[in-house]
Design a protein around this motif. Structure first.
Motif, mmCIF file in Angstrom:
data_model
loop_
_atom_site.group_PDB
_atom_site.id
_atom_site.type_symbol
_atom_site.label_atom_id
_atom_site.label_comp_id
_atom_site.label_asym_id
_atom_site.label_seq_id
_atom_site.Cartn_x
_atom_site.Cartn_y
_atom_site.Cartn_z
ATOM 1 N N HIS A 130 0.851 -1.187 0.000
ATOM 2 C CA HIS A 130 0.000 0.000 0.000
ATOM 3 C C HIS A 130 0.892 1.244 0.000
ATOM 4 O O HIS A 130 1.649 1.470 0.941
ATOM 5 C CB HIS A 130 -0.916 -0.002 1.229
ATOM 6 C CG HIS A 130 -1.645 1.292 1.443
ATOM 7 N ND1 HIS A 130 -2.666 1.713 0.624
ATOM 8 C CD2 HIS A 130 -1.497 2.266 2.374
ATOM 9 C CE1 HIS A 130 -3.114 2.880 1.045
ATOM 10 N NE2 HIS A 130 -2.415 3.234 2.100
ATOM 11 N N CYS A 131 0.823 2.031 -1.071
ATOM 12 C CA CYS A 131 1.590 3.293 -1.170
ATOM 13 C C CYS A 131 3.071 3.068 -0.883
ATOM 14 O O CYS A 131 3.696 3.863 -0.171
ATOM 15 C CB CYS A 131 1.031 4.343 -0.217
ATOM 16 S SG CYS A 131 -0.628 4.878 -0.653
ATOM 17 N N GLY A 132 3.625 2.008 -1.389
ATOM 18 C CA GLY A 132 5.024 1.692 -1.125
ATOM 19 C C GLY A 132 5.913 2.014 -2.309
ATOM 20 O O GLY A 132 5.461 2.086 -3.457
ATOM 21 N N THR A 133 7.204 2.198 -2.031
ATOM 22 C CA THR A 133 8.174 2.415 -3.087
ATOM 23 C C THR A 133 8.885 1.100 -3.377
ATOM 24 O O THR A 133 8.824 0.161 -2.593
ATOM 25 C CB THR A 133 9.188 3.498 -2.671
ATOM 26 O OG1 THR A 133 10.027 3.796 -3.779
ATOM 27 C CG2 THR A 133 10.058 3.028 -1.507
ATOM 28 N N PHE A 134 9.552 1.033 -4.522
ATOM 29 C CA PHE A 134 10.289 -0.182 -4.860
ATOM 30 C C PHE A 134 11.766 0.084 -5.077
ATOM 31 O O PHE A 134 12.536 -0.837 -5.272
ATOM 32 C CB PHE A 134 9.688 -0.844 -6.108
ATOM 33 C CG PHE A 134 9.670 0.036 -7.329
ATOM 34 C CD1 PHE A 134 10.774 0.116 -8.163
ATOM 35 C CD2 PHE A 134 8.550 0.775 -7.633
ATOM 36 C CE1 PHE A 134 10.751 0.942 -9.276
ATOM 37 C CE2 PHE A 134 8.522 1.597 -8.758
ATOM 38 C CZ PHE A 134 9.632 1.681 -9.586
ATOM 39 N N GLY A 135 12.165 1.341 -5.057
ATOM 40 C CA GLY A 135 13.578 1.651 -5.225
ATOM 41 C C GLY A 135 13.886 3.032 -4.692
ATOM 42 O O GLY A 135 13.133 3.990 -4.917
ATOM 43 N N MET A 136 14.994 3.170 -3.968
ATOM 44 C CA MET A 136 15.343 4.447 -3.366
ATOM 45 C C MET A 136 15.663 5.505 -4.427
ATOM 46 O O MET A 136 15.361 6.679 -4.258
ATOM 47 C CB MET A 136 16.529 4.267 -2.428
ATOM 48 C CG MET A 136 16.238 3.366 -1.255
ATOM 49 S SD MET A 136 15.061 4.110 -0.093
ATOM 50 C CE MET A 136 16.156 5.189 0.817
ATOM 51 N N ARG A 137 16.285 5.093 -5.518
ATOM 52 C CA ARG A 137 16.660 6.078 -6.535
ATOM 53 C C ARG A 137 15.427 6.669 -7.209
ATOM 54 O O ARG A 137 15.306 7.896 -7.357
ATOM 55 C CB ARG A 137 17.585 5.445 -7.571
ATOM 56 C CG ARG A 137 18.000 6.412 -8.677
ATOM 57 C CD ARG A 137 19.062 5.814 -9.567
ATOM 58 N NE ARG A 137 20.295 5.544 -8.835
ATOM 59 C CZ ARG A 137 21.386 5.014 -9.389
ATOM 60 N NH1 ARG A 137 21.395 4.709 -10.676
ATOM 61 N NH2 ARG A 137 22.451 4.792 -8.658
ATOM 62 N N SER A 138 14.492 5.808 -7.613
ATOM 63 C CA SER A 138 13.281 6.325 -8.254
ATOM 64 C C SER A 138 12.459 7.151 -7.269
ATOM 65 O O SER A 138 11.841 8.152 -7.640
ATOM 66 C CB SER A 138 12.438 5.178 -8.806
ATOM 67 O OG SER A 138 11.993 4.326 -7.765
#
Length: 506
Positions: A484-492
């Motif tokens: 839920h509303c999560g990211t998959f990469g710190m750079r993006s």
């Protein structure tokens, strides 16, 4: 006091610009554009436009005219127009997405203190910096238009200019002679250790009551003065509970017999203030909201001396509803995490599932009689799965559907010491690794949980953890993962936020 969203110069300017932008005659041709010359451009779920929230005040006078329909409790607002405390200053108070009335304080002597970002700071997107500004006489404020660009002068005296980090929650003592607030030292780490400072308005000297990092392993997150000015009450996340605490307002944390007292630490507490006219307990009774994983918020009276006989529940809004509802039993479950040290978690049994059944050695082997497990990992990442009645991620909701619930407070969680909290910075994978250790431990210890029916879910950083587990958890450990509303990469993610201090620190 009231708040209003306006352009920083005058209310007339705000009204005039709004009228132009309405464009009833179509002169703008449907144009709706904003030119940004600096960061930040966004704040959570909104674009930052030229309007900023400012606090206003309206002077009040006492009245003996009982027939005055505009009077409230013996006081009447003057007929004059509201006055913008920050007129001409391009900064927002309340500050940020989570700001509120705790961002300013008014003394009995007419002084006001505010917590605000330095106006139009060029490094705003890269720093957490907020200062405490002191206006010693708000009665001199008028609604006349202010000109010039010496914005900080219009804010009053900055009494925290030497600190580059957060300075928040200003609150005056009852006599108006001292001002206390919360402080962080780091200009880029939003979860830094928090201290307590006190400023003497007469001597203009700032003293430290609680030295962040060194005096205590936890961080205050609120401040309230006692009516006699001798004590400061505050709450802090202590082992995933909002504990109600106190500290001497003069001696601070370093007094010989211990400066910090935990008044109530067995549930999560929010303090409202002292109870007036409390007889023999006068000056000692506090009104607070209390909640837990098994009790929605209710009001309680608490004795600040720690006298249990002074603890009394005042409201019972949900007492009967809770009594008529099957809830899951709540246990603290501790296991060894990725670093080999203890990780605390909450284990909630399925609703109606008794402790005897849960600890039975003769647990049925039939998979249909075993219970599925839902693993909920919190966001932040510097936060915690707390002993509270959460109104979005309510753990009892999952227990009511027959799930066992595991909520790990992995490395990076607040309430377990500053070092434990910092362990996740630059190492976001540790939350997922601690979660894997927790699942293994709970399945080993509780054979009534079905290892073939384990699901995981989380929001924000918890969503990141779902994504990470999707590629890194042991094969077959999770049957489903919810992001839920999560990211998959710190750079993006760096390009998806204007809080660049967060990404550059984490």
């Amino acid at each position: 006091h009231i708040n209003e969203n306006l352009y920083y110069d005058t209310m007339e300017t705000t009204a005039a610009r709004d009228k132009v932008l309405e464009d009833p005659e179509g002169k703008l041709g449907g144009l709706n554009a904003v030119l940004f010359k600096r960061l930040p451009m966004r704040e959570w779920d909104r674009w930052i436009d030229a309007k900023m929230v400012h606090p206003f005040f309206v002077p009040v006078t006492s009245t003996v005219n009982n027939s005055d329909l505009n009077a409230v409790a013996g006081y009447r607002a003057d007929d004059t127009r509201p006055v913008d405390l920050l007129q001409g200053v391009p900064t927002a108070v309340p500050c940020g997405a989570f700001g509120g009335s705790e961002d300013w304080s008014v003394s009995k002597n007419g002084a006001i203190a505010i917590s605000a970002r330095p106006p139009l700071a060029p490094d705003e997107a890269w720093t957490t910096n907020r200062h405490i500004y002191l206006m010693k006489n708000i009665s001199s404020k008028t609604s006349e238009e202010v000109t010039g660009e010496n914005f900080e002068e219009l804010l009053g005296e900055c009494i925290t200019k030497g600190n580059p980090g957060y300075d928040t929650n200003p609150v005056f003592s009852p006599d108006g002679k001292r001002l206390a607030w919360l402080t962080m030292k780091s200009p880029t780490y939003e979860s830094d250790a928090v201290g307590i400072l006190v400023y003497d308005l007469e001597t203009q000297v700032t003293s430290t009551l609680l030295e962040a990092e060194t005096d205590w392993d936890y961080s205050p997150n609120s401040l309230t003065w006692s009516e006699d000015g001798k004590t400061l009450f505050f709450t802090a996340d202590v082992r995933s509970r909002q504990a109600l605490c106190s500290i001497d307002s003069t001696l601070g944390a370093k007094q010989p017999n211990g400066g910090i007292r935990i008044l109530k630490g067995d549930q999560s507490t929010f303090l409202h203030g002292e109870v007036a006219n409390s007889g023999s307990r006068a000056g000692h009774l506090l009104l607070a909201s209390v909640q837990s994983l098994t009790m929605p918020t209710e009001l309680f009276v608490i004795d600040s001396r720690g006298d249990e006989t002074g603890l009394r529940q005042v409201t019972h809004f949900n007492t009967q509803r809770v009594a008529d509802t099957k809830l899951g039993q709540v246990k603290e479950f501790t296991y060894r995490g990725e670093k080999g040290d203890d990780v605390q978690s909450w284990l909630i049994y399925p609703a109606g599932f008794t402790q005897t059944e849960g600890l039975s050695e003769s647990t049925p082997t039939d998979p249909l009689q075993k219970h599925p497990l839902v693993v909920i990992y919190h966001g932040g990442p510097q936060g915690s799965s707390a002993d509270d009645w959460h109104y979005r991620w309510n753990l009892q909701y999952f227990a009511s559907m027959g799930f066992a619930v595991l909520a790990p407070n992995f490395h990076g969680s607040t309430g377990f010491g500053h070092e434990f909290c910092r362990d996740i910075t630059g190492n976001w994978e540790i939350g997922g690794r601690d979660t894997i250790h927790g699942v293994r431990a709970v399945l080993t210890e509780h054979s009534w949980i079905d290892p073939r029916r384990v699901v995981g879910l989380g929001g924000s950083y918890g969503g990141y953890t779902s994504n990470w587990l999707n590629g890194n958890a042991p094969e077959g450990m999770f049957q489903a993962l919810v992001c839920h509303c999560g990211t998959f990469g710190m750079r993006s993610s760096y390009y998806a936020t204007d809080e660049l201090f967060f990404k550059e620190t984490e």
